[in-house]
Write a protein that holds these residues in place. Structure first.
Motif, PDB file in Angstrom:
ATOM      1  N   ASN A   1       8.144   4.197   0.808  1.00 13.10           N
ATOM      2  CA  ASN A   1       6.938   4.016   1.377  1.00 13.10           C
ATOM      3  C   ASN A   1       6.719   4.244   2.727  1.00 13.10           C
ATOM      4  O   ASN A   1       5.637   4.961   3.170  1.00 13.10           O
TER       5      ASN A   1
ATOM      6  N   GLN B   1      10.040  -3.144  -0.903  1.00 13.53           N
ATOM      7  CA  GLN B   1      10.624  -2.501  -2.113  1.00 13.53           C
ATOM      8  C   GLN B   1      11.430  -1.312  -1.462  1.00 13.53           C
ATOM      9  O   GLN B   1      12.182  -0.984  -2.036  1.00 13.53           O
ATOM     10  N   ASP B   2      10.906  -0.984  -0.089  1.00 12.66           N
ATOM     11  CA  ASP B   2      11.796   0.203   0.530  1.00 12.66           C
ATOM     12  C   ASP B   2      13.441  -0.666   0.942  1.00 12.66           C
ATOM     13  O   ASP B   2      14.385   0.390   0.401  1.00 12.66           O
TER      14      ASP B   2
ATOM     15  N   ARG C   1      15.172  -0.709  -2.449  1.00 16.51           N
ATOM     16  CA  ARG C   1      15.500   0.605  -2.705  1.00 16.51           C
ATOM     17  C   ARG C   1      16.579   1.110  -1.919  1.00 16.51           C
ATOM     18  O   ARG C   1      17.503   1.912  -2.455  1.00 16.51           O
TER      19      ARG C   1
ATOM     20  N   GLN D   1       5.216  -2.740   0.468  1.00 17.21           N
ATOM     21  CA  GLN D   1       6.092  -1.531   0.769  1.00 17.21           C
ATOM     22  C   GLN D   1       7.301  -1.581   1.461  1.00 17.21           C
ATOM     23  O   GLN D   1       8.477  -1.031   1.021  1.00 17.21           O
TER      24      GLN D   1
ATOM     25  N   GLU E   1       4.947   4.352 -12.887  1.00 18.36           N
ATOM     26  CA  GLU E   1       4.617   4.170 -11.303  1.00 18.36           C
ATOM     27  C   GLU E   1       4.592   2.815 -11.001  1.00 18.36           C
ATOM     28  O   GLU E   1       3.957   1.678 -11.709  1.00 18.36           O
ATOM     29  N   THR E   2       5.339   2.216 -10.094  1.00 17.69           N
ATOM     30  CA  THR E   2       5.168   1.143  -9.373  1.00 17.69           C
ATOM     31  C   THR E   2       5.043   1.069  -7.942  1.00 17.69           C
ATOM     32  O   THR E   2       5.825   1.367  -7.266  1.00 17.69           O
ATOM     33  N   LYS E   3       3.591   1.202  -7.780  1.00 21.39           N
ATOM     34  CA  LYS E   3       3.102   1.474  -6.554  1.00 21.39           C
ATOM     35  C   LYS E   3       3.155   0.056  -5.531  1.00 21.39           C
ATOM     36  O   LYS E   3       2.241  -0.611  -5.933  1.00 21.39           O
ATOM     37  N   ALA E   4       3.434   0.022  -4.569  1.00 28.68           N
ATOM     38  CA  ALA E   4       3.517  -1.130  -3.702  1.00 28.68           C
ATOM     39  C   ALA E   4       2.289  -1.058  -2.724  1.00 28.68           C
ATOM     40  O   ALA E   4       1.958   0.177  -2.191  1.00 28.68           O
ATOM     41  N   VAL E   5       1.425  -1.877  -2.837  1.00 29.59           N
ATOM     42  CA  VAL E   5       0.140  -1.771  -2.050  1.00 29.59           C
ATOM     43  C   VAL E   5      -0.138  -2.053  -0.674  1.00 29.59           C
ATOM     44  O   VAL E   5      -0.359  -1.271   0.114  1.00 29.59           O
TER      45      VAL E   5
ATOM     46  N   GLN F   1       5.629  -6.447  -6.955  1.00 30.76           N
ATOM     47  CA  GLN F   1       5.483  -4.927  -6.771  1.00 30.76           C
ATOM     48  C   GLN F   1       6.920  -4.268  -6.569  1.00 30.76           C
ATOM     49  O   GLN F   1       6.896  -3.152  -6.360  1.00 30.76           O
TER      50      GLN F   1
ATOM     51  N   ARG G   1      10.455   8.310  -3.131  1.00 25.54           N
ATOM     52  CA  ARG G   1       9.555   7.332  -3.395  1.00 25.54           C
ATOM     53  C   ARG G   1       9.551   6.327  -2.243  1.00 25.54           C
ATOM     54  O   ARG G   1       9.206   4.980  -2.463  1.00 25.54           O
TER      55      ARG G   1
END
Ligand code: NI
Length: 218
Positions: free
Chosen positions: A188, A122-123, A126, A119, A110-114, A101, A186
């Protein structure tokens, strides 16, 4: 098979493996990128929660099978490594799910981390793509791929498919508009959003100065 090895040892074995694996990278995805992402992920986890072991392992392994760096092979190096150190199947799946993810696949994709763990990783990844370090890494990556710094006639594009995004050969400056300036909105987690604000402003200042100099305004 469950693992009886203490988590601390699994993390340090993984750290050593990754350190060696990324020792010679010159695309901005070297060991120190992984190191910063891991530290940031741990920092975010301390404030936001989540399973610290899974977060740290996923942060260390997040670029191992990344499409930007892989040579087209289909075997998962992450899975082989986790099997090799004897991690429980359940944990292997969770770590793979988090990593899956993390990656940015284009402005319109859309690449949504669930999960909270995904999250956070990913943050952290990024955040390392923006700010002063983000700027340095972006030009390193562009140079590694043989791209121009800037070409005034080539407009940035907001890619709507991962395929399109992957194929781009655009100058490095375009990447700011195609990805980096979009990341602030974007994030989270709240903590990452706050850190992103400052780094975002720094990139805007950089771009303003870049174009000022480009246009020979002195
Ligand atoms: Ni990364």
């Amino acid at each position: 098979m469950g693992s009886n090895i203490p988590q601390k040892e699994l993390i340090s074995a993984t750290e050593n493996f990754i350190k060696q694996h990324f020792a010679d990278d010159s695309s901005g995805h070297d060991w120190w990128h992984i190191h910063r992402v891991r530290n940031m992920a741990v920092h975010l986890a301390k404030k936001e929660g989540g399973d610290l072991f899974l977060i740290e392992m996923a942060a260390l392994l997040h670029d191992l099978d990344d499409w930007k760096l892989s040579d087209g092979e289909n075997t998962s190096k992450t899975k082989s490594w986790l099997n090799q150190i004897g991690l429980a199947k359940n944990d292997i799946e969770k770590i793979e799910e988090i990593i899956e993810q993390v990656s940015f696949k284009g402005a319109g994709v859309e690449t949504k981390a669930v999960s909270l763990e995904a999250q956070i990783v990913q943050d952290a990844d990024r955040l390392d793509a923006i700010g002063a370090i983000g700027i340095a890494r972006t030009f390193a990556y562009g140079g590694n791929k043989g791209r121009l710094l800037h070409h005034p006639d080539i407009e940035p594009q907001l890619h709507n498919s991962f395929e399109e995004y992957k194929k781009t050969t655009a100058p490095t400056i375009n990447h700011f508009y195609e990805k980096l300036l979009l990341l602030k909105d974007r994030m989270n987690t709240k903590v990452a959003q706050e850190i992103a604000e400052e780094r975002h402003r720094f990139m805007e200042d950089f771009l303003a100065q870049f174009f000022f100099e480009w246009d020979c305004k002195k």
